[in-house]
Design an enzyme around this catalytic site. Structure first.
Site, short mmCIF file in Angstrom:
data_model
loop_
_atom_site.label_atom_id
_atom_site.label_comp_id
_atom_site.label_asym_id
_atom_site.label_seq_id
_atom_site.Cartn_x
_atom_site.Cartn_y
_atom_site.Cartn_z
N HIS A 65 -6.99 6.26 15.53
CA HIS A 65 -6.88 5.02 15.10
C HIS A 65 -7.04 4.23 16.58
O HIS A 65 -7.01 2.63 16.47
CB HIS A 65 -5.76 4.58 14.26
CG HIS A 65 -6.05 3.29 13.59
ND1 HIS A 65 -7.20 2.78 12.95
CD2 HIS A 65 -5.26 2.13 13.62
CE1 HIS A 65 -6.92 1.68 12.30
NE2 HIS A 65 -6.04 1.08 12.77
N ASP A 102 -10.08 9.20 12.65
CA ASP A 102 -9.09 8.10 12.28
C ASP A 102 -8.16 8.31 11.02
O ASP A 102 -9.03 8.26 10.14
CB ASP A 102 -9.84 6.72 12.50
CG ASP A 102 -8.98 5.42 12.43
OD1 ASP A 102 -7.90 5.51 11.85
OD2 ASP A 102 -9.52 4.38 12.68
N SER A 133 -8.01 -3.25 14.09
CA SER A 133 -7.25 -2.79 12.97
C SER A 133 -7.17 -3.96 11.82
O SER A 133 -7.81 -4.12 11.16
CB SER A 133 -6.08 -2.17 13.08
OG SER A 133 -5.43 -1.57 12.53
#
Ligand code: MLT
Length: 204
Positions: free
Chosen positions: A183, A152, A102
């Site tokens: 995610h 996502d 991320s």
């Protein structure tokens, strides 16, 4: 920068450089490193920015909207840190392979966008396109694993594919692995990344 360094038992294995997600710390991805390459040295970094007490690698103006000036400043800061750490710990700078999740994948991608020698490879879990409108360095010889999510909400599949295109056009060899866990970083994705790593760097 605040970090952990763990010396591995195989000096010839790539050095894993770990970048946590928003709100994480340098401890978060240590278990992943053990799965991907248990014999590697590991350098795990904590982001220098705080957002409401949550560590990050660069500032953002909103979810998915980056403060580009800060992103560039922090990218250079991490790059300088990696160069110094290589000298301080006596580890080969040209053997660094990033693992980021991320926000951590985004700073690792930004390093690839700015420097041809930031990493010899990178595992990017749920990255975004860090910056648009810049010319990427020649990334031939660099291999990249991208873990994307078909559903996502933070990084849409289109953006994953855009990142794949940008890195490939710069000469990187890119593999995209898709999951369906939003995610989240699933065990399956970690195992796919570990497989990719073995095929690229540990095959005899
Ligand atoms: C970012 O800010 O890097 C992305 O929005 C991912 C995240 O939420 O950290």
């Amino acid at each position: 920068m605040r970090h952990i360094f763990e010396k591995g038992i195989d000096a010839n294995a790539p050095v894993l450089v770990l970048f946590h997600g928003t709100g994480g710390t340098e401890r978060d991805l240590l278990p992943l490193a053990k799965i991907v390459s248990p014999t590697s040295s590991v350098l795990s970094v904590r982001g220098n920015v705080l957002e409401n007490g949550m560590p990050r690698f660069f500032r953002r103006l909103a979810e998915g909207v980056f403060d580009e000036e800060d992103l560039i400043f922090r990218t250079n800061e991490v790059y300088d840190f990696l160069n110094r750490a290589a000298a301080d710990y006596g580890i080969p700078r040209d053997s660094f392979v990033a693992i980021g999740y991320s926000n951590g994948a985004n700073i690792a991608a930004s390093l690839l966008f700015h420097y041809r020698d930031a990493f010899k490879g990178a595992i990017l879990h749920h990255p975004m396109v860090p910056l648009r409108g810049i010319k990427l360095p020649d990334l031939s010889g660099v291999s990249v694993f991208i873990g994307g999510g078909r559903n996502d909400p933070v990084c849409a599949p289109d953006e994953t594919e855009e990142l794949e295109r940008l890195l490939s056009r710069a000469g990187a060899e890119v593999t995209v692995h898709w999951e369906n866990y939003g995610h989240r970083l699933s065990e399956n994705e970690v195992l796919a990344a570990a497989d990719w790593f073995r095929n690229h760097y540990l095959a005899v």
